[in-house]
Every structure is written in structure tokens, then in C-alpha cells.
Design a protein around this motif. Structure first.
Motif, PDB file in Angstrom:
ATOM      1  N   LYS A 136     -27.795 -57.490 -69.983  1.00  0.00           N
ATOM      2  CA  LYS A 136     -27.578 -59.219 -69.824  1.00  0.00           C
ATOM      3  C   LYS A 136     -26.398 -59.452 -70.559  1.00  0.00           C
ATOM      4  CE  LYS A 136     -32.660 -59.858 -69.818  1.00  0.00           C
ATOM      5  NZ  LYS A 136     -33.783 -60.559 -70.441  1.00  0.00           N
ATOM      6  N   LEU A 137     -26.144 -59.249 -71.724  1.00  0.00           N
ATOM      7  CA  LEU A 137     -24.787 -59.609 -72.421  1.00  0.00           C
ATOM      8  C   LEU A 137     -23.699 -58.662 -72.365  1.00  0.00           C
ATOM      9  CD1 LEU A 137     -26.603 -60.709 -75.844  1.00  0.00           C
ATOM     10  CD2 LEU A 137     -26.293 -62.013 -74.032  1.00  0.00           C
ATOM     11  N   GLY A 138     -24.090 -57.553 -71.963  1.00  0.00           N
ATOM     12  CA  GLY A 138     -22.844 -56.644 -71.819  1.00  0.00           C
ATOM     13  C   GLY A 138     -22.513 -55.854 -72.981  1.00  0.00           C
ATOM     14  N   ARG A 139     -21.577 -55.051 -72.947  1.00  0.00           N
ATOM     15  CA  ARG A 139     -21.348 -53.827 -74.138  1.00  0.00           C
ATOM     16  C   ARG A 139     -20.458 -54.526 -75.134  1.00  0.00           C
ATOM     17  NH1 ARG A 139     -24.475 -52.039 -69.855  1.00  0.00           N
ATOM     18  NH2 ARG A 139     -24.229 -50.141 -69.155  1.00  0.00           N
ATOM     19  N   LYS A 140     -19.514 -55.203 -74.713  1.00  0.00           N
ATOM     20  CA  LYS A 140     -18.216 -55.636 -75.370  1.00  0.00           C
ATOM     21  C   LYS A 140     -18.876 -56.767 -76.638  1.00  0.00           C
ATOM     22  CE  LYS A 140     -14.023 -56.163 -74.546  1.00  0.00           C
ATOM     23  NZ  LYS A 140     -12.671 -56.190 -73.694  1.00  0.00           N
ATOM     24  N   PRO A 141     -19.649 -57.829 -76.075  1.00  0.00           N
ATOM     25  CA  PRO A 141     -19.832 -58.869 -76.855  1.00  0.00           C
ATOM     26  C   PRO A 141     -20.871 -58.364 -78.037  1.00  0.00           C
ATOM     27  CG  PRO A 141     -20.329 -59.497 -74.687  1.00  0.00           C
ATOM     28  CD  PRO A 141     -19.859 -58.044 -74.710  1.00  0.00           C
ATOM     29  N   LEU A 142     -21.721 -57.365 -77.538  1.00  0.00           N
ATOM     30  CA  LEU A 142     -22.585 -56.716 -78.697  1.00  0.00           C
ATOM     31  C   LEU A 142     -21.732 -56.080 -80.043  1.00  0.00           C
ATOM     32  CD1 LEU A 142     -25.670 -55.484 -76.402  1.00  0.00           C
ATOM     33  CD2 LEU A 142     -25.581 -57.158 -78.347  1.00  0.00           C
ATOM     34  N   LEU A 143     -20.992 -55.064 -79.211  1.00  0.00           N
ATOM     35  CA  LEU A 143     -19.867 -54.577 -80.391  1.00  0.00           C
ATOM     36  C   LEU A 143     -19.213 -55.452 -81.116  1.00  0.00           C
ATOM     37  CD1 LEU A 143     -18.618 -51.725 -78.287  1.00  0.00           C
ATOM     38  CD2 LEU A 143     -20.258 -51.532 -80.208  1.00  0.00           C
ATOM     39  N   ILE A 144     -18.440 -56.419 -80.786  1.00  0.00           N
ATOM     40  CA  ILE A 144     -17.882 -57.492 -81.632  1.00  0.00           C
ATOM     41  C   ILE A 144     -18.842 -58.287 -82.622  1.00  0.00           C
ATOM     42  CG2 ILE A 144     -16.341 -59.619 -81.506  1.00  0.00           C
ATOM     43  CD1 ILE A 144     -15.320 -58.454 -78.646  1.00  0.00           C
ATOM     44  N   TRP A 145     -19.794 -58.576 -82.053  1.00  0.00           N
ATOM     45  CA  TRP A 145     -20.857 -59.473 -82.899  1.00  0.00           C
ATOM     46  C   TRP A 145     -21.308 -58.612 -84.132  1.00  0.00           C
ATOM     47  CZ3 TRP A 145     -20.171 -64.418 -83.855  1.00  0.00           C
ATOM     48  CH2 TRP A 145     -19.865 -65.337 -82.829  1.00  0.00           C
ATOM     49  N   GLY A 146     -21.688 -57.550 -83.581  1.00  0.00           N
ATOM     50  CA  GLY A 146     -22.248 -56.624 -84.638  1.00  0.00           C
ATOM     51  C   GLY A 146     -21.171 -56.200 -85.611  1.00  0.00           C
ATOM     52  N   SER A 147     -19.863 -55.879 -85.262  1.00  0.00           N
ATOM     53  CA  SER A 147     -18.887 -55.621 -86.001  1.00  0.00           C
ATOM     54  C   SER A 147     -18.613 -56.807 -86.937  1.00  0.00           C
ATOM     55  CB  SER A 147     -17.465 -55.310 -85.347  1.00  0.00           C
ATOM     56  OG  SER A 147     -17.458 -54.334 -84.535  1.00  0.00           O
ATOM     57  N   LEU A 148     -18.645 -57.979 -86.691  1.00  0.00           N
ATOM     58  CA  LEU A 148     -18.586 -59.141 -87.701  1.00  0.00           C
ATOM     59  C   LEU A 148     -19.614 -59.220 -88.627  1.00  0.00           C
ATOM     60  CD1 LEU A 148     -16.936 -61.669 -85.189  1.00  0.00           C
ATOM     61  CD2 LEU A 148     -15.791 -60.204 -86.994  1.00  0.00           C
ATOM     62  N   GLY A 149     -20.969 -58.814 -88.063  1.00  0.00           N
ATOM     63  CA  GLY A 149     -22.096 -58.739 -88.763  1.00  0.00           C
ATOM     64  C   GLY A 149     -22.130 -57.952 -89.825  1.00  0.00           C
ATOM     65  N   MET A 150     -21.536 -56.677 -89.602  1.00  0.00           N
ATOM     66  CA  MET A 150     -21.398 -55.508 -90.508  1.00  0.00           C
ATOM     67  C   MET A 150     -20.377 -55.918 -91.586  1.00  0.00           C
ATOM     68  SD  MET A 150     -21.621 -52.173 -88.426  1.00  0.00           S
ATOM     69  CE  MET A 150     -21.746 -50.967 -90.138  1.00  0.00           C
ATOM     70  N   ALA A 151     -19.306 -56.684 -91.196  1.00  0.00           N
ATOM     71  CA  ALA A 151     -18.541 -56.854 -92.256  1.00  0.00           C
ATOM     72  C   ALA A 151     -18.925 -57.890 -93.114  1.00  0.00           C
ATOM     73  CB  ALA A 151     -16.919 -57.478 -91.452  1.00  0.00           C
ATOM     74  N   LEU A 152     -19.539 -58.926 -92.769  1.00  0.00           N
ATOM     75  CA  LEU A 152     -20.160 -59.860 -93.772  1.00  0.00           C
ATOM     76  C   LEU A 152     -21.132 -59.020 -94.686  1.00  0.00           C
ATOM     77  CD1 LEU A 152     -20.736 -62.968 -94.188  1.00  0.00           C
ATOM     78  CD2 LEU A 152     -22.745 -62.761 -92.553  1.00  0.00           C
ATOM     79  N   GLY A 153     -22.016 -58.259 -93.996  1.00  0.00           N
ATOM     80  CA  GLY A 153     -22.910 -57.742 -95.085  1.00  0.00           C
ATOM     81  C   GLY A 153     -22.169 -56.781 -95.982  1.00  0.00           C
TER      82      GLY A 153
END
Length: 493
Positions: A345-362
Motif C-alpha cells: 500500500k505504502l510502497g518500499r521507499k516511504p517505509l525505508l525513509i521513515w524507518g531510517s529517521l525513526g532509527m536515528a531518533l532512537g
């Protein structure tokens, strides 16, 4: 031969389930060390003929990754020569032998329970053997699933492979927890000479026996997988690649129905006039993107957390570290399901980008927690955010992209190269984590190492988000054959 008019989802899901067991073994084998490494360290600290240092322990804990590099590098050769199915069977045999050998490395040649330098080499040999199995499975399981799956659910089905990897890690966390039972991990302290000693009050059972049961528990799952993989069909795209069109059509018809099967086979044949092409036939960028997806998946540091989770939680003084490791495993499962149900539904790129930023925050949250005084719950939650963000992004989506971005005629070799880089960087990250995590500086002591490690991972996460945004193509809804046209067109520009 009579072909079915309608495809069978039950048939598709049953063969994908068997392939997914390979992912479960992948997760099981790589995470079993998290519960066993302290007992293993204490065991070899008792050696009389050599000094078991921090560096040696880091390499021993990560030695399976050497096999992963070898297995993934050879996966292209195996996939092309033996096919996807037989290659997975070979991986299963390696898993089985490794589990038994790691349980009893003294077999035939050494005195039981006596730690020596030679026994350390033998133990590492068995772990490397299992790593070869992991390397083969890590490349070929998602490749096999992608090659049997219809394009509209391919991302979801390949994501289930990552779910199985994380589930395998959760299972082994539980297994390790159950094996440990009322026993406790050994108490290891660092001396003034930067050497480690096992305190006398440490639990002897954990040092001599516990870690053996943890490694040996994998043998049962490995045996089941090896038997079941012999019952699934070969990948239809591989069958078409070697000229067995009737067999390919039969498999495709059982999955999609005969009408759709003929259409898919026609598309496959149009892209595989030859068995294979030169690796750079579609330009260097497709190989570069595949390699960098693998590099970033490991360079963000997730496996350092997964492999050493109990040790990390122990340093945070938040109760039983094994319980927290199991909780993290449950969180990882939940967020992997987010990817499974949203990737189409969301595609591959959006999940990768948001995941990267979430990991950076953590990751940066953990780093800051070592600079200023905060309640212990803050770094624990930060670790959970970091891990959860990986599980809905780089964990599953990297494998989805690696299995689908390469054209049919170079897929075997290209996947092998990409996954080999993944394991090379996994080894680099995992073997350097303990020395980096334990670095000391002035009044900060070892908090400096804790801060530095996670600050570094946080910066790499930001770079990963930029890389995905700039260079990675979106593959949602595209067939594997569409990728041939995509990269040919990009190469012409």
C-alpha cells in the motif's frame, strides 16, 4: 498435460511457508549467540594455553558471519548450477551439522569440557559452517519467494521472510530463556590489566553446559526444514532460465491458473533469451544500489543490538535483561507485521525513509542518555524505538528490494554480490561493537563508548534516508520482468 484453470493460493502459501522456514533458521542461528555468548566467554576464559580477550570474544561471537559472507558469495553459483530448491536443501544440511557441532565441539578430537585454543578453533569452524547455511538461505529464500509470487503480493510474501527471521530470533530468545531457567549468567569482571575474570560465585552449569543446549536446540528446526524443502517445486523462473518451459508452466499454472501462467511465462521468456548476461549489462547503478542497500542495512548497527541485547540491557540496570530481550523480540515481531501489511500500500521507499529517521531518533536517544543523567527507562525506550523502526523498514524492505530490483538474467550473481556485502558489513559492525561499546574516556568511563557507538549509528541512519530518497527506485506493483526495462532505460540516459 492438463493444467488447472484457477490458481491455488493454498499451494502458493504452502511452498512459501517452507521457504520462510529458511528465514526462521536464519534468525535462529544469528540470534542464538545473544543468550549463549556470556556462558561461552566464561568457558573460554578458563583456558590455560591462551588469553581469551575482548577482541577474541568479539570475533568468536561473530564468527558465523564469516561463513555468511562465504555462503552468500557462493549463493549465485549454487542458485545457477543447482537451482534455488537444491541450494536451500544444502543450506539446511549446513544448519543441522553446525547445531550439533556447536553443541559438542569436542567431538572425536578433544577432551570434553576442557577449554583450549584448538577447541576454540573447532567451535568457530562449526559456527562458520552454520554461517554458510545462513548466507545461502539469506540470498536464496527471498529470491525463491519473489520468483514464485504474483507481482501484486510479492512484497508481502517476501516480507514474511523477514517476519520469519525476527520470529526465529524471538523463538531463540524464549528457548535461551527457558534453557537458562533458574540458572544465572556468569559474573565476569574486568581487572586493572584490562583482562577478564570469572568470579567464583558464578553458576558452573551455565559455563559448562547451558550454552551448549542453546546452540544444539537449532538441530530440530534444521532437520524439519531440510526434509520439507525437498517437497517444494523448483522456482518457475529458474526452470524457464534452463529451458524447462513445461515444468515452469506447470508450477505457474498451479499458482496463477493456466491463462495467467501462459502470460507470465511469455514475459519471462522475453527477458531470458540467454541464460545469463554480463553483470554490468544493465549499467553499474543497479549493482551499486543493491550493494548500498545491503551496506546500509547493516551499517545502521541493528545486529550489534540483536546479538548483544542481554548485555546491553544488563548495563542499563533495568531488571532481568533476558526478560527485556524477550519484550524487545515481541516488539520487533509487531513492527515487522506493520511492513508485511503496508508494503504493497505504502510502497518500499516511504517505509525505508521513515524507518531510517525513526532509527536515528532512537540511536541518538541512547547516545544522549549516556551524556546526561536520565531515568533508565529512557535508553530502554530509545533502544525499542530504534529496533522497532528497523523492523518495519530496513529489516524486511531491504530483502524485498534485493529480491526484485535485479533483472532476471543477472539476478543470481547480483543478489550474491549484494548479500555478500551485507554479511561483510554485518561482520564489521558485530565484531567492532564490543570493543567500541567498552571504550573508556576520562571521567565518562565506558559511558563514552556507549555514547559514541549509538551516535555513529544515528548519523549513518540519516545518511541511509538520503540514499533511499535519491537513488532507490520504487518497485511497488512492478513485475520482475519490468525491472529489465527499468534498468535498460536508466542505463541509456
Amino acid at each position: 498435460m492438463e493444467y488447472p484453470e484457477k490458481g491455488s493460493k493454498l499451494y502458493l502459501f504452502s511452498i512459501v511457508l517452507v521457504a520462510v522456514l529458511g528465514g526462521l533458521l536464519f534468525g535462529y542461528d544469528t540470534a542464538v549467540i545473544s543468550g549463549a555468548e556470556k556462558g561461552l566467554q566464561a568457558f573460554f576464559l578458563g583456558a590455560k594455553d591462551f588469553v581469551y580477550t575482548d577482541v577474541i570474544h568479539g570475533i568468536t561471537s561473530s564468527s558465523a558471519l564469516i561463513g555468511c559472507i562465504v555462503g552468500s558469495a557462493l549463493s549465485g553459483f549454487f542458485a545457477q548450477r543447482l537451482g534455488r530448491k537444491k541450494s536451500l536443501a544444502v543450506a539446511g544440511v549446513f544448519f543441522f551439522l553446525s547445531a550439533l557441532g556447536s553443541y559438542y565441539p569436542e567431538f572425536l578430537f578433544f577432551e570434553h569440557g576442557k577449554p583450549t585454543y584448538s577447541l576454540l578453533w573447532m567451535f568457530n569452524f562449526y559456527r562458520i559452517l552454520g554461517g554458510v547455511g545462513v548466507g545461502l538461505a539469506s540470498a536464496i529464500c527471498p529470491m525463491y519467494i519473489a520468483e514464485v509470487a504474483p507481482s501484486n503480493i510479492r512484497g508481502t510474501l517476501v516480507s514474511w521472510n523477514q517476519f520469519a527471521i525476527i520470529f526465529g530470533q524471538l523463538v531463540v530468545y524464549f528457548v535461551n530463556f527457558m534453557i537458562l531457567g533458574e540458572h544465572t549468567n556468569p559474573i565476569i569482571e574486568k581487572t586493572a590489566h584490562n583482562l577478564y575474570v570469572v568470579l567464583p560465585e558464578s553458576d558452573a552449569w551455565t559455563i559448562m553446559t547451558g550454552w551448549r543446549y542453546m546452540f544444539g536446540s537449532e538441530a530440530f528446526v534444521a532437520g524439519v526444514f531440510t526434509v520439507l524443502v525437498c517437497l517444494v517445486p523448483e522456482s518457475p523462473r529458474y526452470l524457464a532460465l534452463i529451458g524447462k518451459d513445461n515444468k515452469a508452466l506447470a508450477v505457474l499454472a498451479r499458482i496463477n491458473g493456466i491463462s495467467k501462467a501462459r502470460e507470465i511465462l511469455s514475459d519471462i521468456k522475453s527477458t531470458v533469451e540467454v541464460k545469463s548476461e554480463r553483470l554490468f549489462s544493465f549499467g553499474i547503478m543497479v549493482i551499486f544500489v543493491g550493494i548500498m542497500l545491503s551496506v546500509f542495512q547493516q551499517a545502521v548497527g541493528i545486529n550489534a543490538v540483536l546479538y548483544y541485547a542481554p548485555r546491553i540491557f544488563d548495563s542499563m540496570n533495568m531488571g532481568n535483561p533476558m526478560v527485556q530481550t524477550v519484550i524487545m523480540g515481541i516488539v520487533n515481531i509487531a513492527f515487522t507485521l506493520v511492513a508485511v501489511f503496508t508494503v504493497e500500500k505504502l510502497g518500499r521507499k516511504p517505509l525505508l525513509i521513515w524507518g531510517s529517521l525513526g532509527m536515528a531518533l532512537g540511536a541518538l536517544g541512547v547516545a544522549v542518555s549516556n551524556l546526561v543523567t536520565v531515568p533508565p527507562i529512557v535508553p530502554v525506550i530509545s533502544i525499542m524505538v530504534y529496533s522497532a523502526s528497523f523492523m518495519f523498514s530496513w529489516g524486511p524492505i531491504c530483502w524485498v528490494l534485493i529480491s526484485e530490483i535485479f533483472p532476471n538474467t543477472i539476478r543470481g550473481a547480483a543478489v550474491a554480490i549484494a548479500v555478500a556485502f551485507q554479511w561483510i558489513f554485518n561482520f564489521i559492525v558485530s565484531s567492532t561493537f564490543v570493543p567500541m561499546y567498552n571504550m573508556r574516556l576520562g571521567e565518562m568511563g565506558d559511558r563514552f563508548g556507549h555514547m559514541f557507538a549509538y551516535a555513529l549509528y544515528g548519523v549513518i541512519c540519516v545518511l541511509a534516508a538520503i540514499f533511499v530518497y535519491k537513488l532507490v527506485p520504487e518497485t511497488k506493483g512492478k513485475t520482475l520482468e519490468d525491472m529489465t526495462a527499468l534498468w535498460r532505460n536508466r542505463n541509456k540516459k
